[in-house]
Design an enzyme around this catalytic site. Structure first.
Site, short mmCIF file in Angstrom:
data_model
loop_
_atom_site.label_atom_id
_atom_site.label_comp_id
_atom_site.label_asym_id
_atom_site.label_seq_id
_atom_site.Cartn_x
_atom_site.Cartn_y
_atom_site.Cartn_z
CD GLN A 75 33.45 38.02 38.97
OE1 GLN A 75 32.83 38.42 37.98
NE2 GLN A 75 32.88 37.32 39.92
CB SER A 76 37.30 34.76 33.15
OG SER A 76 37.44 34.72 31.75
CG ASN A 77 34.78 40.39 31.72
OD1 ASN A 77 33.71 40.58 32.28
ND2 ASN A 77 35.91 40.98 32.09
#
Ligand SMILES: Cc1ncc(COP(=O)(O)O)c(C=O)c1O
Length: 332
Positions: A75-77
């Site tokens: 879930q890397s922004n």
């Protein structure tokens, strides 16, 4: 001596972002708490990485890059925003993400796909051994396809990227001065790769020398961050030709709120997400800002941040990760 404005930069974000007082939560905590709303930087879903990418994309464009390659958690922004930035400048992106291939594409993974990123997933146990060779292999493949690759390290954590948060302190300094307010007693931020804190520390050393800069870790331990962040901040000072130096042992890192691991929601972080939603109608996220806010609550409860202090919490964004963690947040 230079300023961040002397470096090539593209405009991506909606800046300046507002500083918003939180009256109800301040009354509950007994401090004067405001949010710096960098969740409202806007571009590609917003968040802190926009400020870093404004500088990194200028470098990528100067290098005539055709493919951006980066890495991060599931879930890397950061990875999501790199994919968006690639599209803004007609480039492709390859994201090498830590985690098994997903069965469902939700949150940032969904957005990565909407931005047309090529995704590769590395088993968490193999990630640290494979990540460098895999990014290098993607760079070789891009060259073979006639495109110039531009590799952005985890979190965009480079001295060039950190310029974005030096500039953010200057921006806040101007905002507070215009409102007739002095520098805050402390600024608190989620710390994942350390680039944001490096920029904040250097900016504060120059513009707010009496302000404490406190990072709440969402990943590694205090000693790891102190070394890495001091090195990055001092490399950034060298870029700017500034005399300020950041001393590793003096960097304040709270590493007591990571929970089980990076990317795994914690009960305290989830409770902080719920509390901000309930008291202020503000969305945090379970991977970064919820854990950092949990850290701030702990610092206030322990008296490390004294009652009556003026505190800015840097809202670094991340709300797309609320949705894949719906069950965890609702306590299922
Ligand atoms: C929402 C959010 N907050 C905080 C961070 C941490 O910033 P940094 O990697 O610069 O420490 C990140 C990125 O890693 C993020 O996506």
């Amino acid at each position: 001596m230079k300023t961040p404005a002397d470096f090539p930069r593209v405009s991506l974000g909606f800046l300046p972002t507002p500083i918003e007082p939180l009256a109800r939560l301040s009354a509950e905590l007994g401090i004067d708490l405001s949010l710096k709303r960098d969740d409202f930087t806007g571009f590609g879903g917003g968040g802190n990485k926009v400020r870093k990418l404004e500088y990194l994309m200028a470098e990528a464009i100067a290098a005539k890059a055709g493919v951006l390659i980066t890495t991060g958690g599931h879930q890397s922004n950061h990875a999501r925003m790199v994919a968006a930035a690639a599209r803004r400048f007609g480039m492709d992106s390859v994201l090498v993400l830590r985690g098994d291939a997903p069965t469902a594409y939700q949150g940032n993974l969904l957005l990565d796909r909407l931005f047309g990123a090529t995704l590769e997933f590395l088993e968490p146990t193999e990630y640290f051994t494979l990540i460098e060779p895999r990014m290098a292999a993607h760079a070789v493949a891009a060259r073979a396809a006639g495109k110039v690759p531009y590799v952005i390290p985890l979190g965009g954590a480079t001295p060039t990227g950190a310029l974005g948060y030096v500039a953010a302190v200057e921006e806040m300094n101007t905002q507070l001065a215009a409102a007739g307010l002095a520098a805050p007693d402390a600024i608190v931020a989620a710390t994942g790769s350390g680039g944001t804190l490096a920029g904040l520390l250097l900016g504060a050393a120059r513009f707010w020398p009496r302000t404490r800069v406190i990072g709440v870790s969402v990943s590694r331990d205090r000693a790891w961050f102190q070394e890495r962040i001091a090195a990055m901040a001092n490399d950034t000072a060298a870029l700017l030709e500034w005399p300020e130096r950041i001393v590793a042992a003096e960097i304040e890192i709270d590493d007591g709120h990571v929970g089980t691991a990076y990317g795994v929601p914690s009960p305290g972080g989830n409770a902080a997400v719920a509390r901000l939603a309930a008291t202020e109608g503000v969305l945090l996220d379970p991977v970064y800002t919820g854990k950092a806010m949990d850290g701030l609550f702990g610092l206030v409860a322990s008296g490390t941040i004294a009652r009556g202090s003026r505190v800015i919490f840097l809202h670094t964004g991340g709300s797309p990760a609320l949705f894949p963690f719906a069950d965890s947040l609702l306590g299922a």
